[in-house]
Design an enzyme around this catalytic site. Sequence first.
Site, mmCIF file in Angstrom:
data_model
loop_
_atom_site.group_PDB
_atom_site.id
_atom_site.type_symbol
_atom_site.label_atom_id
_atom_site.label_comp_id
_atom_site.label_asym_id
_atom_site.label_seq_id
_atom_site.Cartn_x
_atom_site.Cartn_y
_atom_site.Cartn_z
ATOM 1 C CG LEU A 1 -1.929 0.966 1.415
ATOM 2 C CD1 LEU A 1 -2.988 1.231 0.046
ATOM 3 C CD2 LEU A 1 -2.791 0.939 2.314
ATOM 4 C CE LYS A 2 6.051 5.331 2.510
ATOM 5 N NZ LYS A 2 5.537 6.643 3.008
#
Length: 291
Positions: free
Chosen positions: A167-168
């Site tokens: 997600l980062k």
Amino acid sequence: MSSLIGFIGFGAMACRMGANLRKAGYRIAAYTPSGKGGDGDVPFLPTPRALAQEADIVIACVPDDEALEQSMSGPDGALAGMKAGGLLINTSSVAPETSTALAAQGAAIGVTVLDAPVAGSTPEAESANLVVLVGGHAADVARAQPIFDAIGRLTIHAGPSGSGSKLKLVINGIMGATLAVVAEGVTYGLASGLERDMLFDALDAVPVISPHHKRKLKAAKAGDFSPQFPTRLMQKDMRLLMTDAARQMAPMPATAAATQSLSLTRRRYPNEDYSSLFAVMEDMVANDDTP
């Protein structure tokens, strides 16, 4: 006594997170290769292992996969000093496979590992407004929630181990690619003869530009590229994203082009903010002798 949190890496982001954890009642210690950090009130230990032996919880906040490996593994690594039942929170932005491998290493010795990179730069770290992106089991995320609440405004449980790292990369990829598009728009505007201050002010006034990128535009207008998010780290995250995207067969042509622009920016301004891409693009137009 309150729990002792040991930081591995204590740079611009970690020292601000540490300050907020101290406000929440935790004690803080740290390790860095240089033995120095951003807060003179924090004791420093000589090795990651020594830190892990003293700490109740370890937080890793290092620049890349290589630094994480060096601090975790070997006889002086943090894993060698952690006790069964310990908690290791990795806030570093690293490859998803690095996060899953670290979780497996921890599980083998009875240590819980969460990948928990954060969305936000130094202003958000200072004001405890980070968004924490966590990969791991729900029960382990709940165990770490008081720490996340002390450093951030929101915790997103992204899924199993490695999901926080994925997600980062999604978030930073969008951030980097979007900045590249804004910089290209500025480049066209300047090359076409638009007045510089008017152009920057106009972009600051329209809703199509995100608040984050408006902050970067204001800095670029002033020529201030003080590092809130250094180019070397943004380009590294873009590289990790493109590598995993290729592995997943996810086509990302626009992000690939932006990565090339950020690679050029890193070569020229590695330690300045990644918004120094504006300076690279503006310099090309300013030094263009095309009639």
